[in-house]
Motif scaffolding. Sequence first.
Motif, mmCIF file in Angstrom:
data_model
loop_
_atom_site.group_PDB
_atom_site.id
_atom_site.type_symbol
_atom_site.label_atom_id
_atom_site.label_comp_id
_atom_site.label_asym_id
_atom_site.label_seq_id
_atom_site.Cartn_x
_atom_site.Cartn_y
_atom_site.Cartn_z
ATOM 1 N N HIS A 151 0.798 -1.227 0.000
ATOM 2 C CA HIS A 151 0.000 0.000 0.000
ATOM 3 C C HIS A 151 0.836 1.285 0.000
ATOM 4 C CE1 HIS A 151 -3.879 -1.872 0.264
ATOM 5 N NE2 HIS A 151 -3.575 -2.535 1.378
ATOM 6 N N ILE A 152 2.144 1.196 0.301
ATOM 7 C CA ILE A 152 2.969 2.407 0.361
ATOM 8 C C ILE A 152 3.681 2.619 -0.972
ATOM 9 C CG2 ILE A 152 4.860 3.595 1.533
ATOM 10 C CD1 ILE A 152 4.244 2.148 4.049
ATOM 11 N N LYS A 153 3.520 3.802 -1.524
ATOM 12 C CA LYS A 153 4.170 4.132 -2.785
ATOM 13 C C LYS A 153 5.601 4.625 -2.541
ATOM 14 C CE LYS A 153 -0.093 5.500 -5.202
ATOM 15 N NZ LYS A 153 -0.774 6.586 -5.934
ATOM 16 N N PRO A 169 -3.797 10.101 -0.964
ATOM 17 C CA PRO A 169 -3.793 9.435 -2.275
ATOM 18 C C PRO A 169 -2.456 9.549 -3.005
ATOM 19 C CG PRO A 169 -5.000 11.510 -2.379
ATOM 20 C CD PRO A 169 -4.693 11.268 -0.937
ATOM 21 N N LEU A 170 -1.638 10.510 -2.624
ATOM 22 C CA LEU A 170 -0.349 10.682 -3.288
ATOM 23 C C LEU A 170 0.585 9.526 -2.980
ATOM 24 C CD1 LEU A 170 1.467 12.535 -5.021
ATOM 25 C CD2 LEU A 170 2.198 13.645 -2.893
ATOM 26 N N HIS A 171 0.480 8.965 -1.780
ATOM 27 C CA HIS A 171 1.415 7.914 -1.366
ATOM 28 C C HIS A 171 0.740 6.606 -0.943
ATOM 29 C CE1 HIS A 171 4.066 11.542 -0.747
ATOM 30 N NE2 HIS A 171 4.815 10.774 -1.484
ATOM 31 N N TYR A 172 -0.599 6.594 -0.870
ATOM 32 C CA TYR A 172 -1.300 5.357 -0.513
ATOM 33 C C TYR A 172 -1.758 4.649 -1.776
ATOM 34 C CZ TYR A 172 -4.453 2.056 1.741
ATOM 35 O OH TYR A 172 -5.073 0.900 2.155
ATOM 36 N N ASN A 173 -1.301 3.421 -1.942
ATOM 37 C CA ASN A 173 -1.660 2.616 -3.113
ATOM 38 C C ASN A 173 -2.918 1.821 -2.788
ATOM 39 O OD1 ASN A 173 -1.777 1.030 -5.367
ATOM 40 N ND2 ASN A 173 0.178 -0.009 -5.044
ATOM 41 N N GLN A 174 -4.036 2.236 -3.359
ATOM 42 C CA GLN A 174 -5.323 1.638 -3.032
ATOM 43 C C GLN A 174 -5.442 0.200 -3.530
ATOM 44 O OE1 GLN A 174 -7.826 3.366 -1.275
ATOM 45 N NE2 GLN A 174 -8.940 1.415 -1.176
ATOM 46 N N ASP A 179 3.245 -7.256 -7.904
ATOM 47 C CA ASP A 179 4.579 -6.653 -7.950
ATOM 48 C C ASP A 179 4.775 -5.612 -6.855
ATOM 49 O OD1 ASP A 179 5.336 -8.179 -10.072
ATOM 50 O OD2 ASP A 179 5.107 -6.623 -11.595
ATOM 51 N N ASP A 180 3.690 -4.988 -6.402
ATOM 52 C CA ASP A 180 3.787 -3.975 -5.347
ATOM 53 C C ASP A 180 3.996 -4.593 -3.971
ATOM 54 O OD1 ASP A 180 3.291 -1.875 -7.177
ATOM 55 O OD2 ASP A 180 1.124 -2.209 -7.016
ATOM 56 N N LYS A 181 3.505 -5.825 -3.803
ATOM 57 C CA LYS A 181 3.574 -6.474 -2.490
ATOM 58 C C LYS A 181 4.986 -6.992 -2.203
ATOM 59 C CE LYS A 181 -1.275 -7.870 -2.825
ATOM 60 N NZ LYS A 181 -2.234 -9.002 -2.893
ATOM 61 N N VAL A 182 5.284 -7.136 -0.918
ATOM 62 C CA VAL A 182 6.592 -7.633 -0.491
ATOM 63 C C VAL A 182 6.597 -9.158 -0.570
ATOM 64 C CG1 VAL A 182 8.111 -7.892 1.520
ATOM 65 C CG2 VAL A 182 7.116 -5.656 0.977
#
Length: 301
Positions: A151-153, A169-174, A179-182
């Motif tokens: 969720h963190i950009k 919304p600038l830094h929270y990935n809804q 690929d975004d997940k750890v």
Amino acid sequence: MFFSISVMGNSFRSNRSVSPPPPTNPPLLDKPWLEMNWGDREADLQFINDYRPKGEDHHQFRILLQGPVGAGKSSFINSVISTLEGKICHRAFASTGQTSFTKEYKMYSIKKGDQGEMYPFVLNDMMGLDNRGRRYRRVYEKDMEMAMKGHIKDGYTFNPEKALSKDNPLHYNQNPTIDDKVHILVSVIDADKVILLGNPVVEIIQDIRDEATELGIPHVAVLTKIDEIHPEIKKDVKKFCRTQELQKKVKDLSNLVGIPENCIFPLKNYHCEMMLNDDINALVLKILRRIIEIGDEKLNN
């Protein structure tokens, strides 16, 4: 302790204390406690060069680094980049004090060769962990949970007083993708400070480990600064496998936070070196390969 000096029948009493002899390091073990084939360097590099995440929608393997302030997270990133890019690099700014230098959630990609290609894995650096109090602990754990879920950009500036929320919304990935997940969590710990970890820090690492387990994310550790454990390691990093002190550090960390001993990897980062070293490279490559193998195995299963 005092001592007396007799000169021509007179006795003079000195108030100067006699310093105790400096502590001696235990001798190296005859047989290594950890088997390490230092000739595997090229094979490990080939594995890393050939690695590709499996699945049509999976193009990037994400490694999240976490640990106390000054443990060597940024130095580990620089060591990996230096080893793979073939030159000493300083892309991640390392802390030299008690305050975390890392303020942003930053992703590090690594160049592969000279054709503009990038390795299909990235390293994310987390703000350093310290003993600031219960509120800080709650914020840190919340940010870690959101980071692991994707969720963190990239570029988010950590706030020790407030965790990232959906209202940013600038830094929270809804809607994070795979690929975004750890895909694997790596705790970076200073080997010489394992027994000095305070209870709050140990509990945070344990809580984050529990959260990672619930999310299906494997958790390993890298023990840094092993050259400060024994003078023989400083002379020759290959001798770390024969030092009783380092073996005890691995066992102590395993007992403290619950990470299996075979998932705790001793490492000497590049720190003050001006040139690459074959033995440090071999150690970095071996650890990076194991991190990828462990994370990829869990992901595929």
